[in-house]
Every structure is written in structure tokens, then in C-alpha cells.
Design a protein around this motif. Structure first.
Motif, PDB file in Angstrom:
ATOM      1  N   LEU A  54     -34.671 -73.404  25.381  1.00 16.98           N
ATOM      2  CA  LEU A  54     -34.645 -74.823  25.739  1.00 16.98           C
ATOM      3  C   LEU A  54     -33.705 -75.599  24.820  1.00 16.98           C
ATOM      4  O   LEU A  54     -32.937 -76.452  25.273  1.00 16.98           O
ATOM      5  CB  LEU A  54     -36.055 -75.404  25.663  1.00 16.98           C
ATOM      6  N   ALA A  55     -33.772 -75.298  23.534  1.00 15.45           N
ATOM      7  CA  ALA A  55     -32.898 -75.984  22.572  1.00 15.45           C
ATOM      8  C   ALA A  55     -31.438 -75.612  22.789  1.00 15.45           C
ATOM      9  O   ALA A  55     -30.557 -76.479  22.767  1.00 15.45           O
ATOM     10  CB  ALA A  55     -33.327 -75.633  21.153  1.00 15.45           C
ATOM     11  N   ARG A  56     -31.200 -74.344  23.020  1.00 10.42           N
ATOM     12  CA  ARG A  56     -29.820 -73.870  23.181  1.00 10.42           C
ATOM     13  C   ARG A  56     -29.159 -74.480  24.413  1.00 10.42           C
ATOM     14  O   ARG A  56     -27.970 -74.817  24.395  1.00 10.42           O
ATOM     15  CB  ARG A  56     -29.825 -72.342  23.280  1.00 10.42           C
ATOM     16  N   GLN A  57     -29.909 -74.623  25.484  1.00 12.53           N
ATOM     17  CA  GLN A  57     -29.375 -75.162  26.727  1.00 12.53           C
ATOM     18  C   GLN A  57     -29.434 -76.693  26.778  1.00 12.53           C
ATOM     19  O   GLN A  57     -28.969 -77.295  27.742  1.00 12.53           O
ATOM     20  CB  GLN A  57     -30.143 -74.589  27.927  1.00 12.53           C
ATOM     21  N   ALA A  58     -30.058 -77.325  25.756  1.00 13.20           N
ATOM     22  CA  ALA A  58     -30.223 -78.793  25.722  1.00 13.20           C
ATOM     23  C   ALA A  58     -31.005 -79.292  26.938  1.00 13.20           C
ATOM     24  O   ALA A  58     -30.740 -80.379  27.463  1.00 13.20           O
ATOM     25  CB  ALA A  58     -28.871 -79.492  25.622  1.00 13.20           C
ATOM     26  N   THR A  59     -31.967 -78.475  27.395  1.00 14.61           N
ATOM     27  CA  THR A  59     -32.821 -78.882  28.513  1.00 14.61           C
ATOM     28  C   THR A  59     -33.857 -79.877  28.022  1.00 14.61           C
ATOM     29  O   THR A  59     -34.430 -79.720  26.943  1.00 14.61           O
ATOM     30  CB  THR A  59     -33.536 -77.649  29.113  1.00 14.61           C
ATOM     31  N   ASN A  60     -34.119 -80.912  28.809  1.00 18.11           N
ATOM     32  CA  ASN A  60     -35.075 -81.944  28.422  1.00 18.11           C
ATOM     33  C   ASN A  60     -36.505 -81.498  28.706  1.00 18.11           C
ATOM     34  O   ASN A  60     -36.811 -81.011  29.794  1.00 18.11           O
ATOM     35  CB  ASN A  60     -34.796 -83.238  29.193  1.00 18.11           C
ATOM     36  N   VAL A  61     -37.374 -81.695  27.733  1.00 17.35           N
ATOM     37  CA  VAL A  61     -38.803 -81.437  27.886  1.00 17.35           C
ATOM     38  C   VAL A  61     -39.512 -82.784  27.964  1.00 17.35           C
ATOM     39  O   VAL A  61     -39.327 -83.638  27.095  1.00 17.35           O
ATOM     40  CB  VAL A  61     -39.360 -80.635  26.700  1.00 17.35           C
TER      41      VAL A  61
END
Length: 229
Positions: A54-61
Motif C-alpha cells: 500500500l505504501a509503495r503504490q501510494a494507495t489511499n487507505v
């Protein structure tokens, strides 16, 4: 912008892994549902590998603590996500699994539910306020337009009156008072792009009585329809 729910239950995780060979986060990434234009709600059953992805792809949580608690679905490891560099926002999910849709309650709960796990210093008030403001703007891809008060951004403002007893003492840290003590009733004015939508605690853009009547009428219709099936 892509919105989806992610990692709701261990059963769903096992099913996804059995059918695709990936965990849920990895599967979403493999089909292109990741990155700064994607927002994944909840993410309560993520392991360290998923957090790193999630961090690597900059996906929003989008963290929805009231919904997670009401449904008993788990507690998202938000401090670990933030430490890993994840983009996190505060959300509420829908009314059926939240009821109040209260941003102040979500901030407060988001802080409190982590403290039994990691100690009283985790998730400081300033972090929660940022996740509820700039974090939300970032999840929508609008961080250059809204989410903070600065030159060049839209005039989206909330004016609070913290004079009530529950928000005392006045000498306490202001951000802490907002996160831990403020309530919707403390909102005096709301401006959206400079337009006043709430003045002196009164909604100016809709008839609240009409909204309530319509909502109750629709609820009765849905209940009646479900009983006939």
C-alpha cells in the motif's frame, strides 16, 4: 478515482487467496486498483507485506473506525501504516454501519482504539486532525485545492465554538480539544468554497424537516418492500 472495500474478513482473504493466488491487496494491485487514484476503505486485515505494498503504490487507505467497531470487523493497524508511509484518511462508511456520520467521533475513536495496542502516546491529536482534513483531500486527489487553510486553496472552513463545558479548559491544547472534545453541536459556521452553507448552527442549503420526512418515508418504503419478498 476508484473506491473499494478491502480486507473485510479473514474468510474473504482466504477466498481471494485460494482463487487468485494473491492476498486481497496484492490482487487489487495486480488488476490496476492501486495507486494515488484508488481509495481502499477499512483495510482491517492487512499484514506487513500488504502494508508495504500500500505504501509503495501510494494507495489511499480510508479508516472508518465506527463502522469497524459496529460490525466487529477488526481494527486497522493505522499506526503501522503511517510508519510505513501509507496515505491514510479518516472516513465514516455508510449510515447503516455507522449511524452518526460524525467526523469528530471518527477522529476521537481513531485515536482511542490504538492506545490499548500501542500505548497512550500513539496517534497524537495533530495526526488525527491531519488525516481528517488534508488526508481526506489527498484521498480524493484534491490536496492542491482543499484540506488545509492556505493561499490559493478553496475557502472551505469550519468555525467552532468551544465555549461549552465539555470542551474546557481553555488552556488545554487546541488541537487536542478539537479531536477529543468537540462535537457537531459546536459547529457554528461552515463555508464551502467561500459559500456559507451553515450559519449559526443552521443549515442554509436544505430544509432539515423536509430531509427528515423524506428519509423516514423512504425507510418505511424499503422496510415494507423487504417484508413482501
Amino acid at each position: 478515482m476508484i473506491h473499494t472495500h478491502a480486507a473485510e474478513t479473514p474468510l474473504e482473504l482466504d477466498t481471494v487467496k485460494r482463487e487468485t493466488g494473491h492476498d486481497e491487496i496484492a490482487y487489487l494491485d495486480s488488476v490496476g486498483i492501486s495507486g494515488p487514484r484508488a481509495a481502499l476503505a477499512h483495510c482491517v486485515w492487512v499484514d506487513n507485506d500488504a502494508i508495504a505494498r500500500l505504501a509503495r503504490q501510494a494507495t489511499n487507505v480510508v479508516h472508518c473506525p465506527s463502522s469497524n467497531l459496529k460490525l466487529g470487523s477488526g481494527i486497522a493497524p493505522i499506526p503501522e501504516m503511517l510508519a510505513a508511509g501509507c496515505r491514510v484518511a479518516i472516513g465514516a462508511d455508510g449510515a447503516p454501519c455507522n449511524n452518526r456520520l460524525d467526523a469528530f467521533a471518527e477522529m476521537r475513536l481513531a485515536a482511542l482504539i490504538q492506545k490499548p495496542r500501542l500505548g497512550p502516546e500513539v496517534m497524537p491529536a495533530a495526526t488525527l486532525l491531519e488525516l481528517a482534513t488534508l488526508g481526506g483531500a489527498r484521498a480524493l486527489g484534491l490536496e492542491s485545492e482543499i484540506g488545509s487553510i492556505e493561499a490559493g486553496k478553496c475557502a472551505d472552513l469550519v468555525v467552532l465554538d468551544l465555549a461549552a463545558p465539555h470542551a474546557q479548559p481553555e488552556e488545554a491544547d487546541l488541537i487536542s480539544r478539537i479531536v477529543y472534545s468537540a462535537q457537531p453541536a459546536d459547529v457554528r459556521h461552515v463555508l464551502v468554497d467561500g459559500r456559507i452553507v451553515v450559519r449559526d448552527g443552521v443549515l442554509k442549503t436544505a430544509d432539515v424537516d423536509e430531509v427528515r420526512r423524506t428519509a423516514n418515508a423512504q425507510a418505511k418504503r424499503l422496510l415494507s418492500s423487504s417484508r413482501r419478498r
